[in-house]
Scaffold this active site. Structure first.
Site, PDB file in Angstrom:
ATOM      1  N   SER A 275       0.837  -1.202   0.000  1.00 47.26           N
ATOM      2  CA  SER A 275       0.000   0.000   0.000  1.00 47.26           C
ATOM      3  C   SER A 275       0.868   1.246   0.000  1.00 47.26           C
ATOM      4  CB  SER A 275      -0.899   0.015   1.240  1.00 47.26           C
ATOM      5  OG  SER A 275      -1.396  -1.269   1.466  1.00 47.26           O
ATOM      6  N   TYR A 276       2.023   1.190   0.680  1.00 45.50           N
ATOM      7  CA  TYR A 276       2.842   2.404   0.801  1.00 45.50           C
ATOM      8  C   TYR A 276       4.257   2.144   0.337  1.00 45.50           C
ATOM      9  CZ  TYR A 276      -1.031   2.623   3.937  1.00 45.50           C
ATOM     10  OH  TYR A 276      -2.293   2.529   4.432  1.00 45.50           O
ATOM     11  N   SER A 277       4.449   1.031  -0.381  1.00 42.31           N
ATOM     12  CA  SER A 277       5.838   0.628  -0.635  1.00 42.31           C
ATOM     13  C   SER A 277       5.962  -0.120  -1.950  1.00 42.31           C
ATOM     14  CB  SER A 277       6.296  -0.302   0.488  1.00 42.31           C
ATOM     15  OG  SER A 277       5.312  -1.332   0.639  1.00 42.31           O
TER      16      SER A 277
ATOM     17  N   LYS B 199      13.001  -2.377   0.154  1.00 40.12           N
ATOM     18  CA  LYS B 199      11.639  -1.859   0.275  1.00 40.12           C
ATOM     19  C   LYS B 199      11.740  -0.336   0.283  1.00 40.12           C
ATOM     20  CE  LYS B 199       7.649  -2.588   3.359  1.00 40.12           C
ATOM     21  NZ  LYS B 199       7.130  -3.571   4.332  1.00 40.12           N
TER      22      LYS B 199
ATOM     23  N   ASP C  81      16.700  -9.085   3.551  1.00 40.26           N
ATOM     24  CA  ASP C  81      16.982 -10.384   2.926  1.00 40.26           C
ATOM     25  C   ASP C  81      16.111 -10.521   1.685  1.00 40.26           C
ATOM     26  OD1 ASP C  81      18.817 -11.950   4.391  1.00 40.26           O
ATOM     27  OD2 ASP C  81      17.324 -12.297   5.963  1.00 40.26           O
TER      28      ASP C  81
ATOM     29  N   ALA D  46      13.901 -12.778  -0.376  1.00 39.79           N
ATOM     30  CA  ALA D  46      13.189 -14.065  -0.290  1.00 39.79           C
ATOM     31  C   ALA D  46      12.707 -14.366  -1.704  1.00 39.79           C
ATOM     32  CB  ALA D  46      12.013 -13.953   0.674  1.00 39.79           C
TER      33      ALA D  46
ATOM     34  N   GLU E 230       5.790 -15.724  -1.889  1.00 41.22           N
ATOM     35  CA  GLU E 230       4.901 -15.998  -0.761  1.00 41.22           C
ATOM     36  C   GLU E 230       4.487 -17.469  -0.683  1.00 41.22           C
ATOM     37  OE1 GLU E 230       2.772 -11.571  -1.135  1.00 41.22           O
ATOM     38  OE2 GLU E 230       1.553 -13.391  -1.268  1.00 41.22           O
TER      39      GLU E 230
ATOM     40  N   ASP F  93      -0.210 -10.330  12.548  1.00 42.06           N
ATOM     41  CA  ASP F  93      -0.817 -10.462  11.216  1.00 42.06           C
ATOM     42  C   ASP F  93      -0.223 -11.649  10.466  1.00 42.06           C
ATOM     43  OD1 ASP F  93      -1.419  -8.241   8.339  1.00 42.06           O
ATOM     44  OD2 ASP F  93      -2.556  -9.906   9.196  1.00 42.06           O
TER      45      ASP F  93
ATOM     46  N   LYS G 237      -0.020 -14.812   8.350  1.00 41.24           N
ATOM     47  CA  LYS G 237      -0.878 -15.406   7.319  1.00 41.24           C
ATOM     48  C   LYS G 237       0.028 -15.861   6.185  1.00 41.24           C
ATOM     49  CE  LYS G 237      -1.759 -10.763   5.504  1.00 41.24           C
ATOM     50  NZ  LYS G 237      -2.743  -9.809   4.993  1.00 41.24           N
TER      51      LYS G 237
ATOM     52  N   GLU H  13       0.402 -15.067   3.229  1.00 43.60           N
ATOM     53  CA  GLU H  13       0.987 -13.984   2.408  1.00 43.60           C
ATOM     54  C   GLU H  13       2.254 -13.445   3.068  1.00 43.60           C
ATOM     55  OE1 GLU H  13      -2.155 -14.312   3.216  1.00 43.60           O
ATOM     56  OE2 GLU H  13      -3.474 -12.920   2.151  1.00 43.60           O
ATOM     57  N   ASN H  14       2.302 -13.481   4.391  1.00 38.94           N
ATOM     58  CA  ASN H  14       3.450 -12.899   5.109  1.00 38.94           C
ATOM     59  C   ASN H  14       4.529 -13.915   5.407  1.00 38.94           C
ATOM     60  OD1 ASN H  14       2.399 -10.347   5.099  1.00 38.94           O
ATOM     61  ND2 ASN H  14       1.352 -10.574   7.071  1.00 38.94           N
TER      62      ASN H  14
ATOM     63  N   ASP I  56       6.717  -8.470   7.173  1.00 34.80           N
ATOM     64  CA  ASP I  56       5.576  -7.594   7.428  1.00 34.80           C
ATOM     65  C   ASP I  56       5.365  -7.321   8.921  1.00 34.80           C
ATOM     66  OD1 ASP I  56       2.393  -7.339   5.685  1.00 34.80           O
ATOM     67  OD2 ASP I  56       3.768  -5.897   6.586  1.00 34.80           O
TER      68      ASP I  56
ATOM     69  N   THR J 111      -5.749  -9.391   9.507  1.00 38.33           N
ATOM     70  CA  THR J 111      -6.525  -9.804   8.339  1.00 38.33           C
ATOM     71  C   THR J 111      -7.694 -10.682   8.796  1.00 38.33           C
ATOM     72  OG1 THR J 111      -4.467  -9.758   7.124  1.00 38.33           O
ATOM     73  CG2 THR J 111      -6.300 -10.947   6.094  1.00 38.33           C
TER      74      THR J 111
HETATM   75  N1  LIG Z   1      12.144  -9.536   1.481  1.00 33.36           N
HETATM   76  C1  LIG Z   1      11.399  -9.752   0.388  1.00 33.36           C
HETATM   77  N2  LIG Z   1      11.850 -10.547  -0.613  1.00 33.36           N
HETATM   78  C2  LIG Z   1      11.099 -10.782  -1.697  1.00 33.36           C
HETATM   79  N3  LIG Z   1       9.861 -10.264  -1.905  1.00 33.36           N
HETATM   80  C3  LIG Z   1       9.367  -9.458  -0.947  1.00 33.36           C
HETATM   81  C4  LIG Z   1      10.100  -9.160   0.228  1.00 33.36           C
HETATM   82  N4  LIG Z   1       9.346  -8.316   0.997  1.00 33.36           N
HETATM   83  C5  LIG Z   1       8.201  -8.119   0.334  1.00 33.36           C
HETATM   84  N5  LIG Z   1       8.197  -8.788  -0.840  1.00 33.36           N
HETATM   85  C6  LIG Z   1       7.100  -8.804  -1.793  1.00 33.36           C
HETATM   86  O1  LIG Z   1       6.759  -7.470  -2.153  1.00 33.36           O
HETATM   87  C7  LIG Z   1       5.357  -7.252  -2.021  1.00 33.36           C
HETATM   88  C8  LIG Z   1       5.129  -5.976  -1.242  1.00 33.36           C
HETATM   89  O2  LIG Z   1       5.560  -6.198   0.067  1.00 33.36           O
HETATM   90  P1  LIG Z   1       5.385  -5.035   1.159  1.00 33.36           P
HETATM   91  O3  LIG Z   1       5.823  -5.588   2.473  1.00 33.36           O
HETATM   92  O4  LIG Z   1       6.002  -3.805   0.656  1.00 33.36           O
HETATM   93  O5  LIG Z   1       3.840  -4.723   1.141  1.00 33.36           O
HETATM   94  P2  LIG Z   1       2.721  -5.689   1.725  1.00 33.36           P
HETATM   95  O6  LIG Z   1       2.987  -5.865   3.183  1.00 33.36           O
HETATM   96  O7  LIG Z   1       2.636  -6.904   0.873  1.00 33.36           O
HETATM   97  O8  LIG Z   1       1.424  -4.848   1.477  1.00 33.36           O
HETATM   98  P3  LIG Z   1       0.773  -3.926   2.585  1.00 33.36           P
HETATM   99  O9  LIG Z   1       1.819  -2.880   2.892  1.00 33.36           O
HETATM  100  O10 LIG Z   1      -0.444  -3.413   1.922  1.00 33.36           O
HETATM  101  O11 LIG Z   1       0.503  -4.848   3.762  1.00 33.36           O
HETATM  102  C9  LIG Z   1       4.760  -8.443  -1.311  1.00 33.36           C
HETATM  103  O12 LIG Z   1       3.784  -8.996  -2.143  1.00 33.36           O
HETATM  104  C10 LIG Z   1       5.877  -9.417  -1.111  1.00 33.36           C
HETATM  105  O13 LIG Z   1       5.563 -10.628  -1.731  1.00 33.36           O
END
Ligand SMILES: Nc1ncnc2c1ncn2[C@@H]1O[C@H](COP(=O)(O)OP(=O)(O)OP(=O)(O)O)[C@@H](O)[C@H]1O
Ligand SMILES: O=C(O)[C@@H]1CCC(=O)N(CCc2ccc(Cl)cc2)[C@H]1c1ccccc1Cl
Length: 321
Positions: A44-46, A63, A113, A115, A119, A158, A160, A162-163, A176, A212
Site C-alpha cells: 500500500s505504501y511501498s 523496500k 533479505d 526471499a 509468498e 498479522d 498469514k 501472504e506474510n 511484514d 486480516t
Molecule cells: N524480502 C522480500 N523478498 C522478496 N519479496 C518481498 C520481500 N518483501 C516483500 N516482498 C514482496 O513485495 C510485495 C510488497 O511487500 P510489502 O511488504 O512492501 O507490502 P505488503 O505488506 O505486501 O502490502 P501492505 O503494505 O499493503 O501490507 C509483497 O507482495 C511481497 O511478496
C-alpha cells in the site's frame, strides 16, 4: 546534510590503526551503493525491488517507501514499528533480516533479505493443498520463528500465508512487521536490576489493531487486545489452510467471517488427517489462556520426527507435492 541524506550510520566496521589500537568505522550505505533490478511487489505504501550491492555483489530486497504518501496516510508510526521490530529480530533464520536503512529527500529505504521464492500463499494456490510432510515442515519453521519472536517480546499480529515468504532454499522468511507489537518488559521497579526479562509475561495485552479478517483471533474481536496466544490462533488457521486448501473461517464479507470466528463456527473437510485435526482443535480455542502453548505444540504428535532448533534450518525442504 550529506550524513542525513545518506541515512544514519548503519553498521560498524571494526578495524585497527597502525599501533593495533581498535578503531570503529561507520559504514554508510545509500542508493548509490546498489544496482536496482526488477520490482518484486507492491504494498500500500511501498515498492519492493531486487537490488545488488555494488561492492559485495550480494543480492537484497529493498523496500522503498514514499515519504509523502506515508505522511498523507498517517503511517509514520508503522514505519518506525517495522524498523524497531526488525532491529530486535536480527538473529533467526526465519525472520527477514534488515541490514541497512537509509533515506533520500523522497523515500525511505529498508535493505532486507531477498526471499526469492515469494509468498507461501502462492505455492499453496498452485498446489491447492499441501500433504502432511510439507505442512509439518513449513508449520515447524513458522512455529520455531514465532517462538523466537515471542521470546524477544514481539507479537506479529498479522501472521498469514501472504506474510510467510520463502528463500532460495525454500525455507521460511516471515515478513511484514509494521503492525507488530513490541511488549515493553514490565518495569521491575529498580530499573538497574541485573535481571531484565527479555520479554513481558505471556498474557500481556497489546493495543488495538486488527489484522486480516480470516486470521483474527476471538480475543482481538472481543476486547480489541492481542496477546502472544493470538499469533498461535493464526498459526492454527495456517495449519488448517495448508491441509484443507482454504482458511477455517471464511464468509461472504468480513463481518460474517468475524461472526464465524467468535462462534467457533468451522468444520473439517472429509479426509482431513486425524492427528492434524487434534492439533488444530487445541489451537482454535476461544479462550487464549486455554490454547496450546508453543512448548505443547512442539511436543504434539503432528510434529513427531521434527528436529527443533538449528537442525530444522539446515535440512533440505521437502519437495512441494
Ligand atoms: N524480502 C522480500 N523478498 C522478496 N519479496 C518481498 C520481500 N518483501 C516483500 N516482498 C514482496 O513485495 C510485495 C510488497 O511487500 P510489502 O511488504 O512492501 O507490502 P505488503 O505488506 O505486501 O502490502 P501492505 O503494505 O499493503 O501490507 C509483497 O507482495 C511481497 O511478496
Ligand atoms: O529511525 C531512524 O533510523 C532514522 C532516524 C533519522 C530519520 O530521519 N529517519 C526518517 C524519519 C522519517 C520517517 C517517516 C517519514 Cl514519512 C519521513 C521521515 C529514520 C529512518 C531512516 C531511514 C529509514 C527509516 C527510518 Cl524510520
Amino acid at each position: 546534510e550529506e550524513w542525513k541524506d545518506r541515512g544514519a550510520a548503519v553498521g560498524i566496521q571494526q578495524d585497527y590503526d597502525a599501533n593495533g589500537k581498535p578503531v570503529s568505522r561507520y559504514i554508510k550505505k545509500g542508493v548509490k551503493d546498489f544496482n536496482f533490478g526488477q520490482t518484486l511487489g507492491e504494498g500500500s505504501y511501498s515498492t519492493v525491488l531486487a537490488a545488488t550491492d555494488r561492492q559485495t555483489l550480494k543480492e537484497y530486497a529493498i523496500k522503498v517507501l514514499d515519504k509523502r504518501h506515508i505522511i498523507k496516510e498517517k503511517k509514520v508510526k508503522y514505519v518506525n514499528i517495522e524498523k524497531d521490530t526488525l532491529n530486535r529480530l536480527t538473529d533467526h533464520p526465519g525472520v527477514v533480516r534488515l541490514y541497512y536503512t537509509f533515506q533520500d529527500e523522497r523515500s525511505l529505504y529498508f535493505v532486507l533479505d531477498l526471499a526469492s521464492g515469494g509468498e507461501l500463499l502462492g505455492f499453496l494456490k498452485r498446489m491447492t493443498t499441501f500433504d502432511e510432510e510439507c505442512t509439518r515442515f513449513y508449520g515447524a519453521q513458522i512455529l520455531d520463528t514465532v517462538e523466537y519472536m515471542h521470546r524477544r517480546g514481539v507479537i506479529h499480529r498479522d501472521l498469514k500465508p501472504e506474510n510467510v515468504l520463502l528463500d532460495d532454499n525454500m525455507h521460511v522468511k516471515i515478513t511484514d512487521f509494521g503492525t507488530a507489537k513490541i511488549l515493553d518488559p514490565p518495569n521491575t521497579g529498580s530499573g538497574s536490576s541485573a535481571f531484565q526479562p527479555d520479554a513481558a509475561p505471556d498474557n500481556t495485552r497489546a493495543s488495538s489493531f486488527v489484522g486480516t479478517a480470516e486470521y483474527v483471533s476471538p480475543e482481538l474481536l472481543a476486547d480489541k487486545n492481542a496477546c502472544k496466544a493470538s499469533d498461535l490462533w493464526a498459526f492454527g488457521c495456517i495449519i488448517y489452510q495448508l491441509l484443507a486448501g482454504r482458511p477455517p473461517f471464511k464468509a461472504g464479507n468480513e463481518y460474517q467471517t468475524f461472526q464465524k470466528i467468535v462462534a467457533l463456527d468451522y468444520e473439517f473437510p472429509r479426509g482431513f488427517p486425524e492427528v492434524a485435526r487434534d492439533l488444530v482443535e487445541r489451537l482454535l480455542v476461544l479462550d487464549p489462556q486455554r490454547r496450546l502453548s508453543i512448548e505443547h505444540i512442539k511436543n504434539h504428535q503432528f510434529f513427531d520426527g521434527i528436529t527443533w532448533g538449528r537442525g530444522l534450518w539446515q535440512q533440505k525442504a521437502p519437495r512441494l507435492k
